[in-house]
Design a protein around this motif. Sequence first.
Motif, PDB file in Angstrom:
ATOM      1  N   PRO A 134     -13.913   8.352  -3.396  1.00  0.00           N
ATOM      2  CA  PRO A 134     -13.122   7.680  -4.431  1.00  0.00           C
ATOM      3  C   PRO A 134     -11.873   8.428  -4.883  1.00  0.00           C
ATOM      4  O   PRO A 134     -10.958   7.816  -5.423  1.00  0.00           O
ATOM      5  CB  PRO A 134     -14.112   7.535  -5.586  1.00  0.00           C
ATOM      6  CG  PRO A 134     -15.097   8.641  -5.389  1.00  0.00           C
ATOM      7  CD  PRO A 134     -15.238   8.759  -3.898  1.00  0.00           C
ATOM      8  N   ASN A 135     -11.822   9.742  -4.667  1.00  0.00           N
ATOM      9  CA  ASN A 135     -10.657  10.520  -5.110  1.00  0.00           C
ATOM     10  C   ASN A 135      -9.564  10.602  -4.053  1.00  0.00           C
ATOM     11  O   ASN A 135      -8.554  11.285  -4.260  1.00  0.00           O
ATOM     12  CB  ASN A 135     -11.096  11.928  -5.513  1.00  0.00           C
ATOM     13  CG  ASN A 135     -12.003  11.933  -6.729  1.00  0.00           C
ATOM     14  OD1 ASN A 135     -11.714  11.266  -7.714  1.00  0.00           O
ATOM     15  ND2 ASN A 135     -13.103  12.660  -6.654  1.00  0.00           N
ATOM     16  N   ILE A 136      -9.757   9.909  -2.946  1.00  0.00           N
ATOM     17  CA  ILE A 136      -8.785   9.905  -1.852  1.00  0.00           C
ATOM     18  C   ILE A 136      -7.980   8.607  -1.896  1.00  0.00           C
ATOM     19  O   ILE A 136      -8.534   7.513  -2.050  1.00  0.00           O
ATOM     20  CB  ILE A 136      -9.485  10.033  -0.488  1.00  0.00           C
ATOM     21  CG1 ILE A 136     -10.294  11.336  -0.428  1.00  0.00           C
ATOM     22  CG2 ILE A 136      -8.467   9.972   0.639  1.00  0.00           C
ATOM     23  CD1 ILE A 136      -9.463  12.590  -0.565  1.00  0.00           C
ATOM     24  N   PHE A 137      -6.652   8.724  -1.756  1.00  0.00           N
ATOM     25  CA  PHE A 137      -5.791   7.544  -1.680  1.00  0.00           C
ATOM     26  C   PHE A 137      -5.952   6.927  -0.297  1.00  0.00           C
ATOM     27  O   PHE A 137      -5.495   7.476   0.701  1.00  0.00           O
ATOM     28  CB  PHE A 137      -4.334   7.938  -1.924  1.00  0.00           C
ATOM     29  CG  PHE A 137      -3.364   6.793  -1.828  1.00  0.00           C
ATOM     30  CD1 PHE A 137      -3.303   5.828  -2.827  1.00  0.00           C
ATOM     31  CD2 PHE A 137      -2.494   6.682  -0.742  1.00  0.00           C
ATOM     32  CE1 PHE A 137      -2.402   4.771  -2.742  1.00  0.00           C
ATOM     33  CE2 PHE A 137      -1.593   5.635  -0.650  1.00  0.00           C
ATOM     34  CZ  PHE A 137      -1.560   4.667  -1.649  1.00  0.00           C
ATOM     35  N   ASP A 138      -6.628   5.787  -0.240  1.00  0.00           N
ATOM     36  CA  ASP A 138      -6.953   5.145   1.030  1.00  0.00           C
ATOM     37  C   ASP A 138      -6.735   3.639   0.919  1.00  0.00           C
ATOM     38  O   ASP A 138      -7.674   2.878   0.705  1.00  0.00           O
ATOM     39  CB  ASP A 138      -8.412   5.450   1.401  1.00  0.00           C
ATOM     40  CG  ASP A 138      -8.823   4.797   2.710  1.00  0.00           C
ATOM     41  OD1 ASP A 138      -7.936   4.308   3.445  1.00  0.00           O
ATOM     42  OD2 ASP A 138     -10.043   4.752   2.993  1.00  0.00           O
ATOM     43  N   PRO A 139      -5.487   3.180   1.058  1.00  0.00           N
ATOM     44  CA  PRO A 139      -5.221   1.745   0.939  1.00  0.00           C
ATOM     45  C   PRO A 139      -5.901   0.917   2.018  1.00  0.00           C
ATOM     46  O   PRO A 139      -6.123  -0.291   1.830  1.00  0.00           O
ATOM     47  CB  PRO A 139      -3.697   1.650   1.032  1.00  0.00           C
ATOM     48  CG  PRO A 139      -3.267   2.913   1.703  1.00  0.00           C
ATOM     49  CD  PRO A 139      -4.250   3.951   1.300  1.00  0.00           C
ATOM     50  N   TRP A 140      -6.249   1.533   3.140  1.00  0.00           N
ATOM     51  CA  TRP A 140      -6.884   0.788   4.230  1.00  0.00           C
ATOM     52  C   TRP A 140      -8.261   0.271   3.836  1.00  0.00           C
ATOM     53  O   TRP A 140      -8.741  -0.693   4.438  1.00  0.00           O
ATOM     54  CB  TRP A 140      -6.976   1.667   5.474  1.00  0.00           C
ATOM     55  CG  TRP A 140      -5.631   1.964   6.056  1.00  0.00           C
ATOM     56  CD1 TRP A 140      -4.923   1.205   6.959  1.00  0.00           C
ATOM     57  CD2 TRP A 140      -4.804   3.086   5.765  1.00  0.00           C
ATOM     58  NE1 TRP A 140      -3.715   1.783   7.239  1.00  0.00           N
ATOM     59  CE2 TRP A 140      -3.609   2.945   6.515  1.00  0.00           C
ATOM     60  CE3 TRP A 140      -4.939   4.200   4.934  1.00  0.00           C
ATOM     61  CZ2 TRP A 140      -2.566   3.875   6.469  1.00  0.00           C
ATOM     62  CZ3 TRP A 140      -3.908   5.122   4.883  1.00  0.00           C
ATOM     63  CH2 TRP A 140      -2.741   4.948   5.644  1.00  0.00           C
ATOM     64  N   ARG A 141      -8.870   0.861   2.827  1.00  0.00           N
ATOM     65  CA  ARG A 141     -10.192   0.388   2.403  1.00  0.00           C
ATOM     66  C   ARG A 141     -10.130  -1.069   1.956  1.00  0.00           C
ATOM     67  O   ARG A 141     -11.098  -1.813   2.083  1.00  0.00           O
ATOM     68  CB  ARG A 141     -10.761   1.286   1.302  1.00  0.00           C
ATOM     69  CG  ARG A 141     -10.127   1.097  -0.055  1.00  0.00           C
ATOM     70  CD  ARG A 141     -10.849   1.878  -1.161  1.00  0.00           C
ATOM     71  NE  ARG A 141     -10.452   3.276  -1.207  1.00  0.00           N
ATOM     72  CZ  ARG A 141     -11.312   4.284  -1.105  1.00  0.00           C
ATOM     73  NH1 ARG A 141     -12.595   4.048  -0.946  1.00  0.00           N
ATOM     74  NH2 ARG A 141     -10.878   5.538  -1.175  1.00  0.00           N
ATOM     75  N   TRP A 142      -8.948  -1.483   1.426  1.00  0.00           N
ATOM     76  CA  TRP A 142      -8.824  -2.829   0.882  1.00  0.00           C
ATOM     77  C   TRP A 142      -8.615  -3.888   1.959  1.00  0.00           C
ATOM     78  O   TRP A 142      -8.676  -5.089   1.664  1.00  0.00           O
ATOM     79  CB  TRP A 142      -7.698  -2.874  -0.141  1.00  0.00           C
ATOM     80  CG  TRP A 142      -8.036  -2.060  -1.343  1.00  0.00           C
ATOM     81  CD1 TRP A 142      -7.655  -0.779  -1.599  1.00  0.00           C
ATOM     82  CD2 TRP A 142      -8.878  -2.449  -2.423  1.00  0.00           C
ATOM     83  NE1 TRP A 142      -8.199  -0.347  -2.785  1.00  0.00           N
ATOM     84  CE2 TRP A 142      -8.953  -1.345  -3.310  1.00  0.00           C
ATOM     85  CE3 TRP A 142      -9.572  -3.617  -2.731  1.00  0.00           C
ATOM     86  CZ2 TRP A 142      -9.701  -1.390  -4.476  1.00  0.00           C
ATOM     87  CZ3 TRP A 142     -10.320  -3.673  -3.895  1.00  0.00           C
ATOM     88  CH2 TRP A 142     -10.381  -2.557  -4.752  1.00  0.00           C
ATOM     89  N   LEU A 143      -8.379  -3.472   3.183  1.00  0.00           N
ATOM     90  CA  LEU A 143      -8.294  -4.448   4.269  1.00  0.00           C
ATOM     91  C   LEU A 143      -9.666  -5.025   4.585  1.00  0.00           C
ATOM     92  O   LEU A 143      -9.780  -6.114   5.163  1.00  0.00           O
ATOM     93  CB  LEU A 143      -7.698  -3.791   5.525  1.00  0.00           C
ATOM     94  CG  LEU A 143      -6.258  -3.272   5.378  1.00  0.00           C
ATOM     95  CD1 LEU A 143      -5.817  -2.596   6.660  1.00  0.00           C
ATOM     96  CD2 LEU A 143      -5.314  -4.400   4.987  1.00  0.00           C
TER      97      LEU A 143
END
Length: 226
Positions: free
Chosen positions: A144-153
Motif C-alpha cells: 500500500p505504500n508504493i505508488f502503483d497506478p497499474w493496480r487500478w487496471l
Amino acid sequence: MADEKDSDLIWYYLKNDPSMSMQNICDAIIGFVFAALFNTQNSIALAIYFLGQCPKAIQQLREEFKHKMNDTDTTTKLTWDDYKNMEFCQSVINETLRLGNIVPRLWRKALSDINYKGYIIPQGTTIMTHIGAMHLDPSAFENPNIFDPWRWLAIKKSNNWFPFGGGVRHCLGSEIARIQITVFLCHLILNYNWELVGPDHPVASPLVQFPKGLPITIHPLGSSGQ
C-alpha cells in the motif's frame, strides 16, 4: 437580476434555507473553501511528486495521451471522449488520491442507535472514518505504500477507496476535479519533463501539503536531448 450584495453564498443560505443554523452555514462555506482551494491543487502537486519518481508511468501516460488524442500536435484540445477513454490516466489519479489521502478522514453523525459487530453506537454520536487507514490497509491494497497506478487496471471498483466520500454524500465536484487533473497532466506530460529543485515530501498538518511548496524545474521536451 439580484443585487450583487445579495448574490453571494452566505446570502443564499440565509435567504433560501432558514432552517440552517449559523454553525451549519459556516461549516458549509468552510467545506466549499476547502474543496476549491486545497483538493484539486494538492492532488495535482501529489501527482507531480509521485510521477516524478516513476518515469515508467510518465512514459505510459505520454503514449496514452498521444494515442487517445490521435494527434502529435500538442495544441489539440482534449475532448470528452478522450477524457473518458484515458484508462491509465484515471488509474494514475486513483492511485494519487489513494496514496496521497487529500481527505484523511470523514465525519458523520449517527441518526439512530447502531449495532456494529456487537458494539452499540448511540444516536447522535459523531463518527470519524479514517480514510488514510483504509487506503493504506495491506489487506485491501498490496504494497500500500508504493505508488502503483497499474493496480487500478485490474481494480474496477473498490469498497476501500473513498477520496470523494460515498453514498448520498459523495462529493459533487469529483468529476470536475478529475477533469482538471487530467487536462493539467496532459499538457504537462506532452510538453515537458520536470525534476524537483530540492528534497520535499508531503506531510499532513492536518491538510496534506508540501513544506517547501514542491518547487520544480521544468524542461521543454527536446531541450535536454529527450
